[in-house]
Design a protein around this motif. Structure first.
Motif, short mmCIF file in Angstrom:
data_model
loop_
_atom_site.label_atom_id
_atom_site.label_comp_id
_atom_site.label_asym_id
_atom_site.label_seq_id
_atom_site.Cartn_x
_atom_site.Cartn_y
_atom_site.Cartn_z
N THR A 176 0.83 -1.21 0.00
CA THR A 176 0.00 0.00 0.00
C THR A 176 0.86 1.25 0.00
O THR A 176 0.58 2.22 -0.72
N ASP A 177 1.92 1.24 0.79
CA ASP A 177 2.84 2.39 0.83
C ASP A 177 3.52 2.60 -0.52
O ASP A 177 3.71 3.74 -0.96
N ILE A 178 3.89 1.51 -1.16
CA ILE A 178 4.54 1.61 -2.48
C ILE A 178 3.59 2.26 -3.49
O ILE A 178 3.99 3.15 -4.25
N PHE A 179 2.34 1.84 -3.49
CA PHE A 179 1.37 2.40 -4.43
C PHE A 179 1.09 3.87 -4.12
O PHE A 179 0.88 4.68 -5.03
N THR A 180 1.09 4.21 -2.85
CA THR A 180 0.82 5.59 -2.45
C THR A 180 1.96 6.52 -2.86
O THR A 180 1.72 7.66 -3.30
N GLU A 181 3.18 6.05 -2.74
CA GLU A 181 4.35 6.88 -3.01
C GLU A 181 4.69 6.97 -4.50
O GLU A 181 5.43 7.87 -4.90
N ASP A 182 4.15 6.07 -5.31
CA ASP A 182 4.50 6.06 -6.73
C ASP A 182 3.86 7.25 -7.46
O ASP A 182 2.74 7.65 -7.13
N ASN A 183 4.56 7.79 -8.46
CA ASN A 183 4.00 8.90 -9.23
C ASN A 183 3.38 8.43 -10.55
O ASN A 183 2.87 9.24 -11.32
N TYR A 184 3.46 7.13 -10.83
CA TYR A 184 2.83 6.52 -12.01
C TYR A 184 3.29 7.17 -13.32
O TYR A 184 2.50 7.40 -14.22
N THR A 185 4.57 7.44 -13.37
CA THR A 185 5.21 7.90 -14.60
C THR A 185 6.48 7.08 -14.79
O THR A 185 7.07 6.61 -13.81
N PRO A 186 6.92 6.89 -16.03
CA PRO A 186 8.14 6.10 -16.28
C PRO A 186 9.33 6.65 -15.51
O PRO A 186 9.50 7.87 -15.37
N PRO A 217 10.42 2.01 -19.19
CA PRO A 217 9.00 2.04 -19.55
C PRO A 217 8.06 1.92 -18.36
O PRO A 217 6.88 2.24 -18.46
N PHE A 218 8.57 1.46 -17.23
CA PHE A 218 7.73 1.24 -16.06
C PHE A 218 7.99 2.30 -15.00
O PHE A 218 9.01 3.00 -15.03
N SER A 219 7.07 2.40 -14.04
CA SER A 219 7.23 3.36 -12.95
C SER A 219 7.94 2.70 -11.77
O SER A 219 8.23 1.51 -11.78
N GLN A 220 8.17 3.49 -10.73
CA GLN A 220 8.98 3.04 -9.60
C GLN A 220 8.38 1.85 -8.87
O GLN A 220 9.10 1.05 -8.25
N PHE A 221 7.06 1.68 -8.93
CA PHE A 221 6.50 0.61 -8.11
C PHE A 221 6.84 -0.78 -8.65
O PHE A 221 6.73 -1.78 -7.93
N VAL A 222 7.32 -0.87 -9.90
CA VAL A 222 7.72 -2.18 -10.44
C VAL A 222 8.97 -2.72 -9.72
O VAL A 222 8.93 -3.81 -9.15
N PRO A 223 10.09 -1.99 -9.71
CA PRO A 223 11.24 -2.50 -8.95
C PRO A 223 10.97 -2.59 -7.45
O PRO A 223 11.48 -3.49 -6.78
N SER A 224 10.16 -1.68 -6.94
CA SER A 224 9.85 -1.71 -5.50
C SER A 224 9.07 -2.97 -5.13
O SER A 224 9.36 -3.62 -4.11
N ILE A 225 8.09 -3.32 -5.94
CA ILE A 225 7.31 -4.54 -5.68
C ILE A 225 8.20 -5.77 -5.80
O ILE A 225 8.15 -6.68 -4.96
N LYS A 253 -9.59 2.47 -7.70
CA LYS A 253 -9.65 3.81 -7.10
C LYS A 253 -10.22 4.81 -8.09
O LYS A 253 -9.69 4.97 -9.20
N PRO A 254 -11.28 5.51 -7.74
CA PRO A 254 -11.86 6.49 -8.67
C PRO A 254 -10.96 7.69 -8.93
O PRO A 254 -11.15 8.41 -9.91
N SER A 255 -9.98 7.90 -8.05
CA SER A 255 -9.10 9.07 -8.21
C SER A 255 -8.02 8.87 -9.27
O SER A 255 -7.36 9.83 -9.67
N LEU A 256 -7.85 7.64 -9.75
CA LEU A 256 -6.81 7.38 -10.75
C LEU A 256 -7.20 7.99 -12.09
O LEU A 256 -8.33 7.85 -12.55
N SER A 257 -6.23 8.64 -12.71
CA SER A 257 -6.47 9.21 -14.03
C SER A 257 -6.27 8.15 -15.11
O SER A 257 -5.77 7.06 -14.84
N LEU A 258 -6.65 8.51 -16.31
CA LEU A 258 -6.49 7.59 -17.44
C LEU A 258 -5.03 7.25 -17.68
O LEU A 258 -4.67 6.08 -17.90
N LEU A 259 -4.17 8.24 -17.60
CA LEU A 259 -2.73 8.01 -17.81
C LEU A 259 -2.14 7.13 -16.71
O LEU A 259 -1.25 6.31 -16.98
#
Length: 312
Positions: free
Chosen positions: A84-94, A127-135, A186-192
C-alpha cells in the motif's frame, strides 16, 4: 452548537488516532513475527535435547509446521502495508534516470534488459514506474523472511522449496492481488495512471521467471524438478492488467462522451462547412495524446481495449 473549528479539530484528532492505531497494529504484527521466530528456535533446541535422551519429537515437529503456516500469514498481513505504501508513493510515470548511478540502481533492483537503452544518452527512461522494482524487491524480501523459519528444521531442499513457493504464491495471488485490485478500482486514478499500471503489470508478469530462479538459488532445489510447484504470479498479473484495461476502456469512453456533451451539434446538417468543430479538434488532440501513451503496451492489450492500431 459545535463550531466549525471544533469540528475540524475533532476530525483531525480522529484521523490521528486512526493512524496511531494502524501503526500500533503494524508494530504488533512485526513483533509477533519476530517472536514466532524466537519461539521456533527454542522449540528446535528443545527437540534436539529430547532426541538426545531418546524421546520422540514428532508432535513438536508438527507444531512447528503449524507455526510455519501461521508465520506466513502474519508476514502476508505485514506486506499489505508495504504494498500500500509503495502504491501511495509512486508517481505513475516512467522512471527517468539522469545519471549512471541511478540507472545502475534500478537495473540492480529489477531484471530488465534493453540494449538500445544501455547505449542511449542520459537521461534514460524506463517504460515502467517506480513501483515495479519496489514490488519486485519486496517480494524477494518476503521470500527471505519466509526462509528464516525453515532454518534448522532439517527439511530437504525440495520441502523447503515447496514451502517457500507456497508462501510466495499466497503473497502474490491473495495479498498483492487484492492490493492491486483495490488500487485499480480507485476512482481518483487518471487515465494516464491506469495506462501506466497496465504497462507495469506486463513487466511484473515477465519478472516471475526470475523469482522462480531466485527461490531455486536460495533453496538449492533443482529448477526443472517435476516436484517443484510453480509460481502463480504470472496469471495474477495478467488478471490485474485485464482489470486495468477494462478501467481504461470505461474511462476513455466517458471522456469521449464528455467531449461530445460539451456542445450542441447539428446532427442533421445537410452541407459541411469545411471546418471541424473546435470540440472535435480538442477530442482528436486528446485521443492522440492518449494513444501515444499506449506505446509501451503489448499489442494484445490494445486489442483487448478494442482500440484502432492507427496513429492519429
Amino acid at each position: 452548537m459545535e463550531s466549525f473549528q471544533e469540528k475540524k479539530t475533532n476530525n483531525n484528532q480522529v484521523a490521528e488516532n486512526n493512524n496511531l492505531e494502524e501503526m500500533e497494529i503494524e508494530e504488533k504484527s512485526c513483533k509477533l513475527a519476530s517472536l514466532m521466530l524466537e519461539v521456533k528456535k527454542l522449540i528446535v533446541l528443545f527437540c534436539h535435547t529430547l532426541k538426545g535422551y531418546g524421546f520422540s519429537v514428532g508432535r513438536l515437529l508438527e507444531l512447528l509446521l503449524e507455526m510455519r503456516d501461521r508465520y506466513s500469514v502474519i508476514l502476508s498481513d505485514q506486506w499489505i502495508d508495504v504494498f500500500t505504501d509503495i502504491f501511495t508513493e509512486d508517481n505513475y510515470t516512467p522512471i527517468l534516470c539522469d545519471k549512471p548511478e541511478d540507472y545502475v540502481i534500478i537495473c540492480s533492483q529489477f531484471p530488465y534488459t534493453d540494449k538500445e537503452l544501455d547505449k542511449s544518452e542520459y537521461p534514460r527512461q524506463f517504460p515502467f514506474s517506480q513501483f515495479v522494482p519496489s514490488i519486485y524487491v519486496q517480494v524477494k524480501e518476503y521470500i527471505n523472511a519466509c526462509l528464516k523459519f525453515s532454518a534448522d528444521l532439517h527439511l530437504s531442499h525440495t520441502e523447503i522449496d515447496d514451502m517457500i513457493r507456497k508462501s510466495a504464491n499466497q503473497l502474490l495471488t491473495k495479498t498483492l492481488g487484492a492490493c492491486l485490485s483495490k488500487l485499480i478500482k480507485k476512482p481518483s486514478l487518471s487515465l494516464l495512471q491506469l495506462i501506466q499500471i497496465s504497462i507495469n503489470m506486463n513487466y511484473l508478469e515477465m519478472s516471475c521467471e526470475y523469482l522462480e530462479e531466485y527461490i531455486s538459488s536460495l533453496t538449492g532445489a533443482e529448477k526443472d524438478s517435476v516436484h517443484i510447484a510453480r509460481l502463480h504470479g504470472s496469471s495474477m498479473f495478467k488478471d490485474a492488467r485485464s482489470e486495468a484495461e477494462q478501467q481504461i476502456y470505461q474511462q476513455l469512453n466517458l471522456k469521449i462522451d464528455e467531449f461530445l456533451d460539451l456542445a450542441s451539434y447539428d446532427w442533421t446538417i445537410s452541407d459541411s462547412k469545411g471546418q471541424a468543430s473546435s470540440y472535435l479538434m480538442d477530442l482528436v488532440v486528446f485521443l492522440k495524446s492518449i494513444f501515444m501513451s499506449f506505446t509501451n503496451l503489448p499489442v494484445s492489450s490494445l486489442y483487448n481495449l478494442r482500440l484502432p492500431l492507427v496513429t492519429l
